[in-house]
Design a protein around this motif. Sequence first.
Motif, PDB file in Angstrom:
ATOM      1  N   PRO A   1       0.832  -1.200   0.000  1.00  0.00           N
ATOM      2  CA  PRO A   1       0.000   0.000   0.000  1.00  0.00           C
ATOM      3  C   PRO A   1       0.870   1.256   0.000  1.00  0.00           C
ATOM      4  CG  PRO A   1      -0.006  -1.047   2.152  1.00  0.00           C
ATOM      5  CD  PRO A   1       0.731  -1.965   1.236  1.00  0.00           C
ATOM      6  N   VAL A   2       0.424   2.276  -0.697  1.00  0.00           N
ATOM      7  CA  VAL A   2       1.165   3.538  -0.704  1.00  0.00           C
ATOM      8  C   VAL A   2       0.203   4.686  -0.411  1.00  0.00           C
ATOM      9  CG1 VAL A   2       3.032   2.915  -2.272  1.00  0.00           C
ATOM     10  CG2 VAL A   2       0.855   3.722  -3.197  1.00  0.00           C
ATOM     11  N   ALA A   3       0.770   5.736   0.125  1.00  0.00           N
ATOM     12  CA  ALA A   3       0.011   6.964   0.328  1.00  0.00           C
ATOM     13  C   ALA A   3       0.782   8.079  -0.354  1.00  0.00           C
ATOM     14  CB  ALA A   3      -0.132   7.244   1.818  1.00  0.00           C
ATOM     15  N   ARG A   4       0.081   9.096  -0.779  1.00  0.00           N
ATOM     16  CA  ARG A   4       0.749  10.216  -1.429  1.00  0.00           C
ATOM     17  C   ARG A   4       0.807  11.379  -0.438  1.00  0.00           C
ATOM     18  NH1 ARG A   4       1.633  11.924  -6.680  1.00  0.00           N
ATOM     19  NH2 ARG A   4       0.831   9.954  -7.425  1.00  0.00           N
ATOM     20  N   LEU A   5       2.039  11.797  -0.166  1.00  0.00           N
ATOM     21  CA  LEU A   5       2.217  12.910   0.763  1.00  0.00           C
ATOM     22  C   LEU A   5       2.903  14.024  -0.007  1.00  0.00           C
ATOM     23  CD1 LEU A   5       1.968  13.807   3.772  1.00  0.00           C
ATOM     24  CD2 LEU A   5       4.333  13.061   4.031  1.00  0.00           C
ATOM     25  N   GLY A   6       2.155  15.045  -0.363  1.00  0.00           N
ATOM     26  CA  GLY A   6       2.723  16.107  -1.193  1.00  0.00           C
ATOM     27  C   GLY A   6       3.139  15.524  -2.525  1.00  0.00           C
ATOM     28  N   GLU A   7       4.440  15.622  -2.832  1.00  0.00           N
ATOM     29  CA  GLU A   7       4.928  15.152  -4.120  1.00  0.00           C
ATOM     30  C   GLU A   7       5.426  13.717  -4.038  1.00  0.00           C
ATOM     31  OE1 GLU A   7       5.024  16.938  -7.224  1.00  0.00           O
ATOM     32  OE2 GLU A   7       3.486  17.850  -5.959  1.00  0.00           O
ATOM     33  N   ALA A   8       5.447  13.147  -2.846  1.00  0.00           N
ATOM     34  CA  ALA A   8       6.127  11.855  -2.677  1.00  0.00           C
ATOM     35  C   ALA A   8       5.140  10.727  -2.395  1.00  0.00           C
ATOM     36  CB  ALA A   8       7.142  11.958  -1.545  1.00  0.00           C
ATOM     37  N   LEU A   9       5.551   9.491  -2.778  1.00  0.00           N
ATOM     38  CA  LEU A   9       4.810   8.297  -2.393  1.00  0.00           C
ATOM     39  C   LEU A   9       5.469   7.730  -1.149  1.00  0.00           C
ATOM     40  CD1 LEU A   9       4.362   6.472  -5.809  1.00  0.00           C
ATOM     41  CD2 LEU A   9       2.605   7.598  -4.448  1.00  0.00           C
ATOM     42  N   VAL A  10       4.654   7.273  -0.246  1.00  0.00           N
ATOM     43  CA  VAL A  10       5.206   6.782   1.006  1.00  0.00           C
ATOM     44  C   VAL A  10       4.321   5.659   1.528  1.00  0.00           C
ATOM     45  CG1 VAL A  10       3.989   8.600   2.259  1.00  0.00           C
ATOM     46  CG2 VAL A  10       5.964   7.527   3.325  1.00  0.00           C
ATOM     47  N   ARG A  11       4.916   4.718   2.276  1.00  0.00           N
ATOM     48  CA  ARG A  11       4.122   3.634   2.865  1.00  0.00           C
ATOM     49  C   ARG A  11       3.304   4.186   4.028  1.00  0.00           C
ATOM     50  NH1 ARG A  11       4.551   0.069  -0.921  1.00  0.00           N
ATOM     51  NH2 ARG A  11       6.636  -0.727  -1.325  1.00  0.00           N
ATOM     52  N   PRO A  12       2.080   3.779   4.180  1.00  0.00           N
ATOM     53  CA  PRO A  12       1.230   4.321   5.252  1.00  0.00           C
ATOM     54  C   PRO A  12       1.828   4.094   6.636  1.00  0.00           C
ATOM     55  CG  PRO A  12      -0.088   3.067   3.699  1.00  0.00           C
ATOM     56  CD  PRO A  12       1.347   2.847   3.320  1.00  0.00           C
ATOM     57  N   HIS A  13       2.624   3.016   6.803  1.00  0.00           N
ATOM     58  CA  HIS A  13       3.187   2.761   8.140  1.00  0.00           C
ATOM     59  C   HIS A  13       4.471   3.544   8.368  1.00  0.00           C
ATOM     60  CE1 HIS A  13       6.076   0.182   6.146  1.00  0.00           C
ATOM     61  NE2 HIS A  13       5.075  -0.414   5.535  1.00  0.00           N
ATOM     62  N   ASP A  14       4.932   4.291   7.343  1.00  0.00           N
ATOM     63  CA  ASP A  14       6.126   5.112   7.513  1.00  0.00           C
ATOM     64  C   ASP A  14       5.754   6.576   7.772  1.00  0.00           C
ATOM     65  OD1 ASP A  14       7.991   3.118   7.316  1.00  0.00           O
ATOM     66  OD2 ASP A  14       8.064   3.211   5.130  1.00  0.00           O
ATOM     67  N   LEU A  15       4.506   6.796   8.089  1.00  0.00           N
ATOM     68  CA  LEU A  15       4.056   8.159   8.394  1.00  0.00           C
ATOM     69  C   LEU A  15       3.875   8.282   9.907  1.00  0.00           C
ATOM     70  CD1 LEU A  15       1.396   8.623   5.595  1.00  0.00           C
ATOM     71  CD2 LEU A  15       3.543   9.877   5.805  1.00  0.00           C
ATOM     72  N   ARG A  16       4.207   9.489  10.411  1.00  0.00           N
ATOM     73  CA  ARG A  16       3.998   9.706  11.835  1.00  0.00           C
ATOM     74  C   ARG A  16       3.038  10.879  12.015  1.00  0.00           C
ATOM     75  NH1 ARG A  16       7.194  11.336  16.779  1.00  0.00           N
ATOM     76  NH2 ARG A  16       8.438  12.659  15.452  1.00  0.00           N
ATOM     77  N   VAL A  17       2.126  10.694  12.941  1.00  0.00           N
ATOM     78  CA  VAL A  17       1.135  11.737  13.206  1.00  0.00           C
ATOM     79  C   VAL A  17       1.462  12.369  14.569  1.00  0.00           C
ATOM     80  CG1 VAL A  17      -1.317  12.187  13.622  1.00  0.00           C
ATOM     81  CG2 VAL A  17      -0.619  10.524  11.896  1.00  0.00           C
TER      82      VAL A  17
END
Lengths: 321, 263
Positions: free
Chosen positions: A234-250
Amino acid sequence: MISVDGVTKEFGEFRALDDVSLDVQDGSLTALLGPSGSGKSTLLRVIAGLELPDAGRIVIAGEDATALPAQRRGIGFVFQHYAAFKHMTVRENVAFGLRIRKRPKAEVAAKVDELLGIVGLGGYQSRYPSQLSGGQRQRMALARALAIEPRVLLLDEPFGALDANVRADLRAWLRRLHDEVHVTTVLVTHDQEEAMDVADRIVVLNEGRIEQEGTPRELYERPANGFVMSFLGPVARLGEALVRPHDLRVTAEPRDGALEAMVERIVHLGFEVRAELQLADGAPLAVQLTRDDAVALELAPGDIVWVGHTVAPAEPETVAA
Amino acid sequence: MSVDRGVRLSLRTLVLGYLGVLLLVPVGLVLYRTFQHGLLPVWQSITTPAAVHAFWLTLEIALIAVPLNTIFGVIAALALVRGRFRGKVFVDAVIRLPFALSPVVIGLALLLVYGRGGWISLPFQVIFSVPGMVLATVFVSLPFVVLEVVPVLREVGDEQEQAAATLGATPWQAFWRITLPAIRWGIAYGVVLTTARAIGEFGAVSIVSGRIAGQTQTLTLLVEQRFQNFDLAGAYAASALLGVIAIATLLAMTLLKPRKDQG
């Protein structure tokens, strides 16, 4: 070793393989992974000799096999829909390749017994394929392919027609079998989880070309492009970048590099919690959190939070979209 | 959906009545008439030299025509299902032609092509002799094996043959060990139907045979000749013989029905 060298294959207007080159190491278990129409099955069938390439060469164990018919390549092939010989018993199916080779009867019988034992069909010798379950048929097909002691074992979506739980069992079983038998194996699949689970090397194909090859970990951690990244998980789009949802910190507080977002919905998935956010520019973003983190943040719909990459040493996960 | 009991009963009666009036009663009557005066006259009637010759000639023609059409049928079915060539639809239509064409027309066509002053002349006599009758029989019974084998081949697919190839079988070995056993029931049905058609053929054979008693007379021609000569008992006896062959063929077909576990 199998070498695929600049192979192109067209079906009418459709270019199934476009100048594909690939080396498969002896004793490895390689997965050809890609969406349907990516050319992965065609590549396998070209290696097997079931399709002739329009251009390029196939070299098996140093021998140019490009013009060699399938029956002289010394390969074992397992089909998605088993291709069981319906008018033959399990025993006759497995013995087929050896009988064609006119091996002595005693040798054939011993070999068949051994293989039926390995695939766990010892008590099913005189059944017909129609009396077996899908998983049993596929194990019979594997025994049949292994009976001729192939230089290479080629599996075309071998578990594609099976139920999910049978598939998981057979997958683990195939991995163990490969560790025992060590025959060079190439497996075609569209299921990234299956490829990561079973293979020690993965080749990602898309539109007739190889996007990337490497170990499952290399591909997951250092995908060469957005296609590989999004195909492997799974990927998420953060701004201009693709990132794995589990590599995001809230976080509740603003921090460097983090973007402002509003919590839309919180989904509890047991150990994991999925937070569905909306970024300031309106783009949706799903973040994967552990339950503890979610509880600590006291997230609720309507909250304003800050989301960014986890501060990891280097950030190989981030790939330009 | 359940059908009303009365509707079901009347439907059943209608079907059985239809079959009875059109098939069972006439055939039964033939059998009754045949054996009306006991077995002896029947036996005498079917053991005259002409009848014995007609019987063997019928079998001889069938024994040549059926294997020819079986081999051709399997090859044609393979070409139609597996082959990629232009004009496939056309070939398919031509193979069905004998079904559409009246046998009499087929007989006349053969007469035109092979008869005296025809397009093709062979070193041996074709028309008014056995080769012509074999030709006519081959022609009228041509489509059965093809039409029975084509759907079976389609259903079986070619994956088993590919599997055989990867296991070391040559195309020839794959055909004998995999394809042929897989389509054997289709072939068997086709052979039974071809045989029935070959034995029962009248129109085309009647034209090309010249109906020379003791030489070019098959069982069906014998029935007709006896009927024309007001030898009704003789015609019935020969008919009964044909009927026995037909029933044997149907029985063979029923017995050949594939068992489920090996389908």
